[in-house]
Design a protein around this motif. Structure first.
Motif, mmCIF file in Angstrom:
data_model
loop_
_atom_site.group_PDB
_atom_site.id
_atom_site.type_symbol
_atom_site.label_atom_id
_atom_site.label_comp_id
_atom_site.label_asym_id
_atom_site.label_seq_id
_atom_site.Cartn_x
_atom_site.Cartn_y
_atom_site.Cartn_z
ATOM 1 N N UNK A 7 50.612 -37.874 30.058
ATOM 2 C CA UNK A 7 51.374 -39.046 29.597
ATOM 3 C C UNK A 7 52.845 -38.959 30.015
ATOM 4 N N UNK A 8 53.357 -37.730 30.060
ATOM 5 C CA UNK A 8 54.773 -37.570 30.441
ATOM 6 C C UNK A 8 55.048 -38.016 31.866
ATOM 7 N N UNK A 9 54.024 -38.001 32.726
ATOM 8 C CA UNK A 9 54.313 -38.404 34.107
ATOM 9 C C UNK A 9 54.037 -39.898 34.358
ATOM 10 N N UNK A 10 53.687 -40.648 33.312
ATOM 11 C CA UNK A 10 53.434 -42.082 33.497
ATOM 12 C C UNK A 10 54.750 -42.852 33.574
ATOM 13 N N UNK A 11 54.732 -43.907 34.374
ATOM 14 C CA UNK A 11 55.953 -44.732 34.508
ATOM 15 C C UNK A 11 56.019 -45.814 33.428
ATOM 16 N N UNK A 12 54.861 -46.127 32.834
ATOM 17 C CA UNK A 12 54.828 -47.173 31.805
ATOM 18 C C UNK A 12 55.068 -46.564 30.416
#
Ligand code: SF4
Length: 281
Positions: free
Chosen positions: A140-145
């Motif tokens: 989740x930490x690497x998601x842009x949204x």
């Protein structure tokens, strides 16, 4: 590669929108190797069978989806849910009387391969192993949204290290549940933890939300209103969810149904509920 047309009985926010998605009868030029009718809600099962009959002239048809017992394997992003939604585990160790999750997926959690997404729909993510939860948060930490936990987090399992991980995310919203009176104590504890972390804050967007089940056999308007107001006072934005029994019919009389519908609509409307929250400040 096989061409699979996915047919949905109804369109929701989560329904995929690609060129192989359909909602009604087959079109004149539709061709496919397989047709999958995907059913999200049990009350659509009859309609799904009718759709399957219609589409059987195009290709062999399979009926599946969350409302059936046929969605137990690994999760494929974008296939039956729009891109962005992800499911990293199935099942729940709890046996809530009003819920089908544990009957369908079992009381032993199955941890799946973690696929990227920003809206987590797991039945009970916090019941997974620490290792799995940690890896889900890394994804989740690497998601842009901004991140949403629409599947819900169980308040009784919320720990300090989960809150620390939530603080590392660009968090949009997370949901808890207040279904029956015994949910109140864990919800109060979770509220304190989230207030201490600044996730619940009177002057910030309503990130912490809470599904409140209403209208079940021992419930009444008065009891439901008390639960909804308690939820507000704890700093969670309540979202009323009307109980449907196993036959998916309303258990009472018609005038009562209309009253429950009005009551649910009022307490499930973020604008109306947001107004109630402002009055509390
Ligand atoms: S905790 Fe949630 S998912 Fe688990 S059985 Fe209860 S309602 Fe269902």
């Amino acid at each position: 590669m096989k061409k699979i047309i996915r047919v949905f009985p109804r369109r929701t926010n989560a329904t995929p929108t690609d060129e192989n998605v359909r909602f009604g009868d087959p079109g004149l030029f539709d061709t496919a190797d397989e047709v999958h009718v995907s059913v999200a809600f049990s009350w659509d099962l009859r309609n799904a069978q009718a759709l399957a009959d219609l589409w059987s002239i195009v290709a062999p048809v399979k009926i599946g989806g969350p409302a059936t017992n046929k969605c137990k394997g690994e999760f494929t992003p974008g296939m039956y849910l729009k891109k962005g939604y992800t499911i990293t585990s199935r099942g729940c160790p709890n046996r809530c009387w009003f819920c089908n999750v544990w009957k369908k997926f079992g009381t032993v959690i199955t941890e799946l391969i973690i696929k990227d997404g920003w809206n987590v729909l797991d039945d009970n993510l916090l019941a997974c192993s620490d290792n799995h939860i940690g890896n889900v948060f890394k994804m989740l930490q690497r998601q842009k949204h901004p991140i949403a936990f629409t599947g819900g987090l169980e308040a009784a399992r919320l720990k300090d290290w989960h809150v620390d991980l939530l603080l590392k995310l660009n968090l949009d919203r997370l949901y808890f549940a207040y279904d029956t009176p015994d949910d109140l104590a864990p919800l109060m504890r979770a509220s304190i933890m989230l207030q201490d972390a600044g996730i619940i804050h009177p002057n910030k967007k309503h990130k912490a939300r809470c599904f409140v089940l209403i209208g079940y056999p021992t419930d009444s308007f008065e009891k439901a209103e008390i639960r909804l107001n308690q939820t507000l006072e704890l700093g969670f934005m309540p979202m009323a969810m009307f109980y449907r029994n196993h036959e998916y019919n309303f258990r009472g009389s018609w005038p009562d149904k209309r009253k429950w519908n009005r009551f649910t609509t009022e307490w499930a409307n973020p604008i109306i509920v947001g107004g109630k929250m402002k009055q509390l400040k």
